[in-house]
Design a protein around this motif. Structure first.
Motif, mmCIF file in Angstrom:
data_model
loop_
_atom_site.group_PDB
_atom_site.id
_atom_site.type_symbol
_atom_site.label_atom_id
_atom_site.label_comp_id
_atom_site.label_asym_id
_atom_site.label_seq_id
_atom_site.Cartn_x
_atom_site.Cartn_y
_atom_site.Cartn_z
ATOM 1 N N ARG A 12 -15.057 6.655 0.533
ATOM 2 C CA ARG A 12 -15.129 8.102 0.301
ATOM 3 C C ARG A 12 -14.386 8.449 -0.987
ATOM 4 O O ARG A 12 -13.325 7.898 -1.276
ATOM 5 C CB ARG A 12 -14.495 8.816 1.498
ATOM 6 N N SER A 13 -14.969 9.349 -1.762
ATOM 7 C CA SER A 13 -14.357 9.719 -3.035
ATOM 8 C C SER A 13 -14.657 11.176 -3.366
ATOM 9 O O SER A 13 -15.466 11.825 -2.706
ATOM 10 C CB SER A 13 -14.882 8.823 -4.155
ATOM 11 N N VAL A 14 -13.996 11.646 -4.414
ATOM 12 C CA VAL A 14 -14.185 13.008 -4.922
ATOM 13 C C VAL A 14 -14.465 12.893 -6.405
ATOM 14 O O VAL A 14 -13.825 12.103 -7.103
ATOM 15 C CB VAL A 14 -12.903 13.842 -4.697
ATOM 16 N N ARG A 15 -15.442 13.661 -6.883
ATOM 17 C CA ARG A 15 -15.710 13.691 -8.327
ATOM 18 C C ARG A 15 -14.852 14.761 -8.966
ATOM 19 O O ARG A 15 -14.814 15.888 -8.508
ATOM 20 C CB ARG A 15 -17.178 14.009 -8.603
ATOM 21 N N VAL A 16 -14.172 14.375 -10.027
ATOM 22 C CA VAL A 16 -13.389 15.312 -10.831
ATOM 23 C C VAL A 16 -13.949 15.206 -12.238
ATOM 24 O O VAL A 16 -13.674 14.250 -12.953
ATOM 25 C CB VAL A 16 -11.886 14.965 -10.808
ATOM 26 N N GLY A 17 -14.791 16.166 -12.588
ATOM 27 C CA GLY A 17 -15.498 16.063 -13.862
ATOM 28 C C GLY A 17 -16.441 14.870 -13.806
ATOM 29 O O GLY A 17 -17.281 14.772 -12.920
ATOM 30 N N HIS A 18 -16.276 13.947 -14.729
ATOM 31 C CA HIS A 18 -17.113 12.746 -14.769
ATOM 32 C C HIS A 18 -16.448 11.551 -14.105
ATOM 33 O O HIS A 18 -16.974 10.440 -14.159
ATOM 34 C CB HIS A 18 -17.433 12.380 -16.221
ATOM 35 N N ALA A 59 -6.055 7.818 1.768
ATOM 36 C CA ALA A 59 -6.535 7.779 3.153
ATOM 37 C C ALA A 59 -7.941 7.186 3.229
ATOM 38 O O ALA A 59 -8.266 6.464 4.178
ATOM 39 C CB ALA A 59 -6.506 9.173 3.753
ATOM 40 N N ALA A 60 -8.784 7.466 2.230
ATOM 41 C CA ALA A 60 -10.147 6.925 2.222
ATOM 42 C C ALA A 60 -10.128 5.409 2.047
ATOM 43 O O ALA A 60 -10.938 4.698 2.649
ATOM 44 C CB ALA A 60 -10.964 7.568 1.116
ATOM 45 N N LEU A 61 -9.208 4.918 1.242
ATOM 46 C CA LEU A 61 -9.072 3.474 1.075
ATOM 47 C C LEU A 61 -8.636 2.831 2.387
ATOM 48 O O LEU A 61 -9.177 1.796 2.793
ATOM 49 C CB LEU A 61 -8.065 3.166 -0.037
ATOM 50 N N MET A 62 -7.719 3.464 3.070
ATOM 51 C CA MET A 62 -7.252 2.935 4.362
ATOM 52 C C MET A 62 -8.380 2.972 5.407
ATOM 53 O O MET A 62 -8.525 2.056 6.199
ATOM 54 C CB MET A 62 -6.038 3.727 4.852
ATOM 55 N N GLU A 63 -9.200 4.028 5.376
ATOM 56 C CA GLU A 63 -10.355 4.116 6.285
ATOM 57 C C GLU A 63 -11.333 2.972 6.022
ATOM 58 O O GLU A 63 -11.865 2.366 6.955
ATOM 59 C CB GLU A 63 -11.086 5.446 6.101
ATOM 60 N N TYR A 64 -11.586 2.699 4.747
ATOM 61 C CA TYR A 64 -12.500 1.617 4.384
ATOM 62 C C TYR A 64 -11.979 0.277 4.901
ATOM 63 O O TYR A 64 -12.734 -0.523 5.444
ATOM 64 C CB TYR A 64 -12.687 1.572 2.871
ATOM 65 N N LEU A 65 -10.705 0.061 4.763
ATOM 66 C CA LEU A 65 -10.123 -1.208 5.202
ATOM 67 C C LEU A 65 -10.111 -1.333 6.724
ATOM 68 O O LEU A 65 -10.181 -2.439 7.254
ATOM 69 C CB LEU A 65 -8.697 -1.353 4.654
ATOM 70 N N ALA A 66 -10.049 -0.212 7.420
ATOM 71 C CA ALA A 66 -10.017 -0.225 8.882
ATOM 72 C C ALA A 66 -11.404 -0.419 9.488
ATOM 73 O O ALA A 66 -11.522 -0.811 10.652
ATOM 74 C CB ALA A 66 -9.413 1.076 9.402
ATOM 75 N N ALA A 67 -12.446 -0.160 8.711
ATOM 76 C CA ALA A 67 -13.816 -0.260 9.226
ATOM 77 C C ALA A 67 -14.261 -1.690 9.380
ATOM 78 O O ALA A 67 -13.756 -2.619 8.892
ATOM 79 C CB ALA A 67 -14.767 0.477 8.305
ATOM 80 N N PHE A 108 0.816 -1.215 0.000
ATOM 81 C CA PHE A 108 0.000 0.000 0.000
ATOM 82 C C PHE A 108 0.846 1.261 0.000
ATOM 83 O O PHE A 108 0.399 2.312 -0.413
ATOM 84 C CB PHE A 108 -0.968 0.007 1.185
ATOM 85 N N GLU A 109 2.080 1.172 0.455
ATOM 86 C CA GLU A 109 2.964 2.335 0.431
ATOM 87 C C GLU A 109 3.271 2.767 -0.998
ATOM 88 O O GLU A 109 3.606 3.914 -1.242
ATOM 89 C CB GLU A 109 4.246 2.040 1.188
ATOM 90 N N GLN A 110 3.156 1.870 -1.955
ATOM 91 C CA GLN A 110 3.424 2.174 -3.352
ATOM 92 C C GLN A 110 2.272 2.927 -4.019
ATOM 93 O O GLN A 110 2.449 3.466 -5.102
ATOM 94 C CB GLN A 110 3.679 0.896 -4.150
ATOM 95 N N LEU A 111 1.119 2.940 -3.390
ATOM 96 C CA LEU A 111 -0.047 3.586 -3.986
ATOM 97 C C LEU A 111 0.138 5.089 -4.052
ATOM 98 O O LEU A 111 0.709 5.699 -3.144
ATOM 99 C CB LEU A 111 -1.303 3.275 -3.171
ATOM 100 N N PRO A 112 -0.385 5.720 -5.114
ATOM 101 C CA PRO A 112 -0.361 7.187 -5.172
ATOM 102 C C PRO A 112 -1.319 7.770 -4.131
ATOM 103 O O PRO A 112 -2.162 7.053 -3.576
ATOM 104 C CB PRO A 112 -0.832 7.485 -6.590
ATOM 105 N N LEU A 113 -1.202 9.058 -3.865
ATOM 106 C CA LEU A 113 -2.068 9.703 -2.874
ATOM 107 C C LEU A 113 -3.525 9.714 -3.295
ATOM 108 O O LEU A 113 -4.422 9.710 -2.451
ATOM 109 C CB LEU A 113 -1.596 11.129 -2.602
ATOM 110 N N VAL A 114 -3.791 9.732 -4.596
ATOM 111 C CA VAL A 114 -5.150 9.721 -5.124
ATOM 112 C C VAL A 114 -5.225 8.615 -6.170
ATOM 113 O O VAL A 114 -4.368 8.529 -7.048
ATOM 114 C CB VAL A 114 -5.517 11.086 -5.744
#
Length: 59
Positions: free
Chosen positions: A38-44, A51-59, A5-11
């Motif tokens: 949790r996510s953000v829409r950028v255009g379509h 951090a949202a992926l890590m939150e999902y995995l921690a839940a 997971f450390e290899q993943l980009p920030l977004v």
């Protein structure tokens, strides 16, 4: 497949999230659209903060 997971980009794209979780694209989109990941829409497109992926995995 992403091995560290450390290899993943920030977004991440939904495809990158699907690959990291070893899920299908449609399942991952369902999790994002429903707000479970949790996510953000950028255009379509959706973008998922690492951090949202890590939150999902921690839940």
């Amino acid at each position: 497949m992403i091995k560290n997971f450390e290899q993943l980009p920030l977004v991440l794209t939904v495809s990158q999230v699907a690959q990291a979780l070893n899920l299908g694209r449609d399942t991952t989109y369902d999790l994002v659209r429903s707000g479970h990941i949790r996510s953000v829409r950028v255009g379509h497109q959706y973008r998922v903060p690492k951090a949202a992926l890590m939150e999902y995995l921690a839940a």
